[in-house]
Scaffold this motif. Sequence first.
Motif, mmCIF file in Angstrom:
data_model
loop_
_atom_site.group_PDB
_atom_site.id
_atom_site.type_symbol
_atom_site.label_atom_id
_atom_site.label_comp_id
_atom_site.label_asym_id
_atom_site.label_seq_id
_atom_site.Cartn_x
_atom_site.Cartn_y
_atom_site.Cartn_z
ATOM 1 N N VAL A 339 0.848 -1.209 0.000
ATOM 2 C CA VAL A 339 0.000 0.000 0.000
ATOM 3 C C VAL A 339 0.884 1.261 0.000
ATOM 4 N N LEU A 340 1.948 1.248 0.780
ATOM 5 C CA LEU A 340 2.839 2.420 0.835
ATOM 6 C C LEU A 340 3.527 2.632 -0.518
ATOM 7 N N GLY A 341 3.903 1.509 -1.156
ATOM 8 C CA GLY A 341 4.546 1.597 -2.472
ATOM 9 C C GLY A 341 3.601 2.221 -3.495
ATOM 10 N N GLU A 342 2.347 1.788 -3.439
ATOM 11 C CA GLU A 342 1.349 2.309 -4.398
ATOM 12 C C GLU A 342 1.104 3.806 -4.201
ATOM 13 N N ASN A 343 1.316 4.271 -2.957
ATOM 14 C CA ASN A 343 1.025 5.680 -2.650
ATOM 15 C C ASN A 343 2.290 6.522 -2.488
ATOM 16 N N LYS A 344 3.409 6.013 -3.000
ATOM 17 C CA LYS A 344 4.707 6.660 -2.755
ATOM 18 C C LYS A 344 4.711 8.138 -3.183
ATOM 19 N N GLU A 345 4.180 8.381 -4.360
ATOM 20 C CA GLU A 345 4.245 9.768 -4.853
ATOM 21 C C GLU A 345 3.377 10.707 -4.048
ATOM 22 N N LYS A 346 2.196 10.211 -3.726
ATOM 23 C CA LYS A 346 1.265 11.045 -2.950
ATOM 24 C C LYS A 346 1.829 11.356 -1.562
ATOM 25 N N ILE A 347 2.470 10.353 -0.950
ATOM 26 C CA ILE A 347 3.017 10.566 0.396
ATOM 27 C C ILE A 347 4.287 11.412 0.318
ATOM 28 N N GLY A 348 5.181 11.040 -0.589
ATOM 29 C CA GLY A 348 6.426 11.794 -0.758
ATOM 30 C C GLY A 348 7.497 11.424 0.246
ATOM 31 N N TYR A 349 7.954 10.161 0.187
ATOM 32 C CA TYR A 349 9.075 9.747 1.042
ATOM 33 C C TYR A 349 10.218 9.263 0.164
ATOM 34 N N ASP A 350 11.379 9.063 0.800
ATOM 35 C CA ASP A 350 12.543 8.638 0.045
ATOM 36 C C ASP A 350 12.638 7.110 0.008
ATOM 37 N N VAL A 351 12.850 6.498 1.201
ATOM 38 C CA VAL A 351 12.882 5.031 1.247
ATOM 39 C C VAL A 351 12.007 4.504 2.382
ATOM 40 N N VAL A 352 11.642 3.230 2.251
ATOM 41 C CA VAL A 352 10.891 2.599 3.323
ATOM 42 C C VAL A 352 11.715 1.407 3.832
ATOM 43 N N GLN A 353 11.785 1.286 5.158
ATOM 44 C CA GLN A 353 12.513 0.164 5.747
ATOM 45 C C GLN A 353 11.561 -0.598 6.646
ATOM 46 N N SER A 354 11.768 -1.922 6.751
ATOM 47 C CA SER A 354 10.871 -2.664 7.631
ATOM 48 C C SER A 354 11.604 -3.806 8.328
ATOM 49 N N GLU A 355 11.049 -4.211 9.443
ATOM 50 C CA GLU A 355 11.625 -5.301 10.220
ATOM 51 C C GLU A 355 10.482 -6.057 10.885
ATOM 52 N N SER A 356 10.506 -7.394 10.755
ATOM 53 C CA SER A 356 9.429 -8.199 11.353
ATOM 54 C C SER A 356 9.919 -8.921 12.604
ATOM 55 N N GLY A 357 9.019 -9.646 13.247
ATOM 56 C CA GLY A 357 9.409 -10.487 14.383
ATOM 57 C C GLY A 357 9.762 -9.711 15.638
ATOM 58 N N LEU A 358 9.181 -8.525 15.800
ATOM 59 C CA LEU A 358 9.442 -7.749 17.014
ATOM 60 C C LEU A 358 8.368 -8.066 18.061
ATOM 61 N N VAL A 359 8.606 -7.596 19.264
ATOM 62 C CA VAL A 359 7.674 -7.873 20.357
ATOM 63 C C VAL A 359 7.380 -6.581 21.104
ATOM 64 N N LYS A 360 6.126 -6.436 21.493
ATOM 65 C CA LYS A 360 5.760 -5.273 22.301
ATOM 66 C C LYS A 360 5.485 -5.754 23.720
ATOM 67 N N GLY A 405 12.445 -9.560 18.990
ATOM 68 C CA GLY A 405 11.720 -10.778 19.359
ATOM 69 C C GLY A 405 12.425 -11.695 20.347
ATOM 70 N N PRO A 406 13.703 -12.020 20.125
ATOM 71 C CA PRO A 406 14.350 -13.001 21.015
ATOM 72 C C PRO A 406 14.415 -12.560 22.480
ATOM 73 N N TYR A 407 14.219 -11.272 22.750
ATOM 74 C CA TYR A 407 14.304 -10.790 24.132
ATOM 75 C C TYR A 407 12.966 -10.810 24.860
ATOM 76 N N ALA A 408 11.916 -11.293 24.196
ATOM 77 C CA ALA A 408 10.567 -11.178 24.761
ATOM 78 C C ALA A 408 10.468 -11.704 26.193
ATOM 79 N N GLU A 409 10.887 -12.955 26.378
ATOM 80 C CA GLU A 409 10.674 -13.570 27.693
ATOM 81 C C GLU A 409 11.529 -12.906 28.757
ATOM 82 N N LEU A 410 12.772 -12.568 28.385
ATOM 83 C CA LEU A 410 13.653 -11.897 29.341
ATOM 84 C C LEU A 410 13.043 -10.543 29.747
ATOM 85 N N ALA A 411 12.497 -9.831 28.762
ATOM 86 C CA ALA A 411 11.918 -8.514 29.055
ATOM 87 C C ALA A 411 10.692 -8.641 29.961
ATOM 88 N N VAL A 412 9.848 -9.628 29.686
ATOM 89 C CA VAL A 412 8.652 -9.815 30.523
ATOM 90 C C VAL A 412 9.077 -10.103 31.962
#
Length: 424
Positions: A339-360, A405-412
């Motif tokens: 979705v962000l790629g499709e709207n790149k021009e309208k939003i006006g950003y340079d690059v997008v970075q992403s990371e999965s497998g995180l924990v809140k 992600g790997p720190y989840a249990e230690l953090a809890v």
Amino acid sequence: MARIVMKFGGTSVADLDRIKNVARHVKREVDAGHEVAVVVSAMSGKTNELVGWVQNIPKVSGADHSIYDAREYDAVVASGEQVTSGLLAIALQAMGVNARSWQGWQIPIRTDNAHGAARILEIDGGEMVRRMKEGQVAVVAGFQGLGPDNRISTLGRGGSDTSAVAIAAAVKADRCDIYTDVDGVYTTDPRIEPKARRLKKIAFEEMLEMASLGAKVLQVRSVELAMVFKVRTFVRSSFEDPDAPGMGDLLNPPGTLICDEDEIVEQEVVTGIAYAKDEAQISLRRLADRPGVSAAIFGPLAESHINVDMIVQNISEDGSKTDMTFTVPSGDAEKALRVLGENKEKIGYDVVQSESGLVKVSVIGVGMRSHAGVAATAFRALAEKGINIKAITTSEIKISILIDGPYAELAVRTLHSCYGLDKS
Ligand code: ADP
Ligand code: ASP
Ligand code: MG
């Protein structure tokens, strides 16, 4: 004599022996002279299996995507609860208890049209109540209702909790007991931290935060309904001996009561720690710093039904470019990037970075309203364990911290002990 709604989750009805055990819990209340409605989940693992079938059939039939008709998804996944409601009614009858099963459409439990994540609009409990008054136990299939299109709907994962509280509100029950595989709500998930303590009581607001921040012991919507309709809700274990002393106590059954804040005499500053796995972080770099940019980003994401959670925007140095970081469930990351790629021009950003497998991980407590330094304690404790913080959000009664992600249990465990929540 009272009117009681009893809900049994997947592990409590996982096989025929457990269903018979559930029947003993129900019989105890019936023998005490109460009017009883029971809400059941599917046998544990069943809903996952059904969802898996639905998700895989487009691939089997050659389609290159997994888009499917949500109404048929509901027709399939609602079936697990139909089975357990019938089986429990039979088990009760075998014990000499008058019982019948009810599907969502038979009551009916009316929902909106959001198949797969429907909300209950109205429950006509009239006929059910009439029969309960005659001594018949109503065994209701949880998780399901009837949409405005007259088709079966389901309430989202964990939705049987919501069925139970909504039915309790509709039939004006004196109590709603959520029976599960733990004997109450703990200061954190007891599977992660064996030192977690069971809470005697927890305030609605805190339970709402715990549930929405990852503690799946109750579905969020069930807590909202309990709060709005003042349903006296207990979380308790189905694995205890149904006839042990105190199990049938009307006012103080064993377990955790979800209640108003002012019912809790000794309020701690921090009540509990929750965690949510599988978060993804997306950052837009060198974004134009002007009005309308956030709307250009989050509008299309919302239209694509992507649930955005934490949002962090930097103050730009020169007022022209900035960075924006936000989180989405890992399962939605690919779609969000598209979705962000499709709207790149309208939003006006340079690059997008992403990371999965995180924990809140989140720290929750109504006592935070009147205490300073709660966040600083968390940051210090995590730093001492070498856990890096990627993003932070706070509200009046919670602090959420995004980590690897790997720190989840230690953090809890670290957060649990730094606020003195460990069992002594
Ligand atoms: P059910 O199938 O009965 O609906 P769930 O698996 O949905 O049960 O919810 C119960 C589980 O919730 C427990 O087994 C426990 O691991 C988890 N859980 C997470 N946080 C908590 C908490 N704070 N207190 C108790 N249980 C928790
Ligand atoms: N069986 C459904 C699920 O697994 C509903 C529930 O158990 O509450 O999500
Ligand atoms: Mg559940």
